[in-house]
Design a protein around this motif. Structure first.
Motif, PDB file in Angstrom:
ATOM      1  N   THR A 156      42.145  44.623  43.558  1.00 51.55           N
ATOM      2  CA  THR A 156      42.363  44.589  42.116  1.00 51.55           C
ATOM      3  C   THR A 156      43.508  45.544  41.794  1.00 51.55           C
ATOM      4  O   THR A 156      43.582  46.650  42.339  1.00 51.55           O
ATOM      5  N   ASN A 182      42.972  40.398  42.083  1.00 46.01           N
ATOM      6  CA  ASN A 182      42.834  40.426  40.627  1.00 46.01           C
ATOM      7  C   ASN A 182      44.031  41.156  40.044  1.00 46.01           C
ATOM      8  O   ASN A 182      44.063  42.379  40.022  1.00 46.01           O
ATOM      9  N   THR A 211      45.366  36.218  40.537  1.00 47.11           N
ATOM     10  CA  THR A 211      45.332  36.031  39.093  1.00 47.11           C
ATOM     11  C   THR A 211      46.570  36.670  38.485  1.00 47.11           C
ATOM     12  O   THR A 211      47.072  37.663  38.987  1.00 47.11           O
ATOM     13  N   ALA A 225      38.695  40.704  35.753  1.00 47.25           N
ATOM     14  CA  ALA A 225      38.493  40.913  37.193  1.00 47.25           C
ATOM     15  C   ALA A 225      37.030  40.696  37.579  1.00 47.25           C
ATOM     16  O   ALA A 225      36.728  40.060  38.594  1.00 47.25           O
ATOM     17  N   THR A 283      35.873  37.611  40.021  1.00 46.86           N
ATOM     18  CA  THR A 283      35.266  38.015  41.287  1.00 46.86           C
ATOM     19  C   THR A 283      33.827  37.520  41.390  1.00 46.86           C
ATOM     20  O   THR A 283      33.410  37.017  42.441  1.00 46.86           O
TER      21      THR A 283
END
Length: 195
Positions: free
Chosen positions: A86, A41, A8, A67, A71
């Motif tokens: 992350t 993330n 992302t 996040a 997820t």
């Protein structure tokens, strides 16, 4: 079997470097972001110009909720032995107002996630960078003195690079990192140690 990664916020900066490093390591990478299985993330940021009442929820939304939602949505599609990483921040341990609080929340959520997914061999970790040159995080507002101050806080006397962060993410997403979970890995040249 080909491994697939979703990154992302992968259009620029750290996210882009992570995506490129994962491609170099043979993964099929899907990049999401405003600009156009391993889950990274990376999307997040700092709410600019918002007053206090708007800044705290905005920073939480940008850094935690994104996040958690991604997820949670992808969790049923994660294979056993998958990896979730992350991107946190040194601010999660050193302060930083609403942004630091949001990054601290990412760390707490990741610790819980590691236990929730661990029985499937899935790992969940946070990579926590300090000052990283070559990103859009500061929106062009990084002055020479502020940059020098941040570099002076490091033990190795240099700013981080997106490639530094990407290499750490790549390790945590590798099969060799199968017993590393629930961790916060600092990538900040020792700045978190304070002086």
């Amino acid at each position: 079997m080909t491994r697939t990664a979703v990154v992302t916020g992968g259009g620029t900066g750290i996210g882009r470097a992570v995506a490129e490093e994962l491609v170099r390591r043979g993964l099929d990478v899907v990049v999401t972001g405003r600009r156009a299985d391993v889950l990274v993330n990376n999307a997040g940021g700092l709410a600019d110009g918002a007053d206090l009442e708007r800044r705290w929820p905005a920073d939480y939304e940008l850094n935690v909720v994104t996040a958690v939602l991604v997820t949670t949505a992808l969790q049923p599609r994660l294979n056993d032995q998958a990896r979730v990483v992350t991107i946190g921040s040194i601010a999660g341990r050193r302060g930083g107002g609403s942004y630091g609080a949001a990054k601290a929340a990412v760390e707490a959520w990741t610790a819980e996630l590691a236990f929730r997914l661990g029985d499937r061999g899935i790992t969940a970790n946070v990579v926590s960078p300090g000052f990283v040159d070559g990103t859009e995080f500061f929106g062009g507002a990084m002055g020479d003195q502020r940059r020098a101050d941040l570099v002076a806080q490091t033990a190795n006397g240099r700013a981080g690079t997106p490639a530094d962060v990407a290499a750490t993410v790549a390790f945590l997403t590798s099969p060799e990192a199968g017993h590393v979970t629930g961790q916060v890995v600092a990538v900040n040249g020792g700045a978190h140690l304070g002086r």
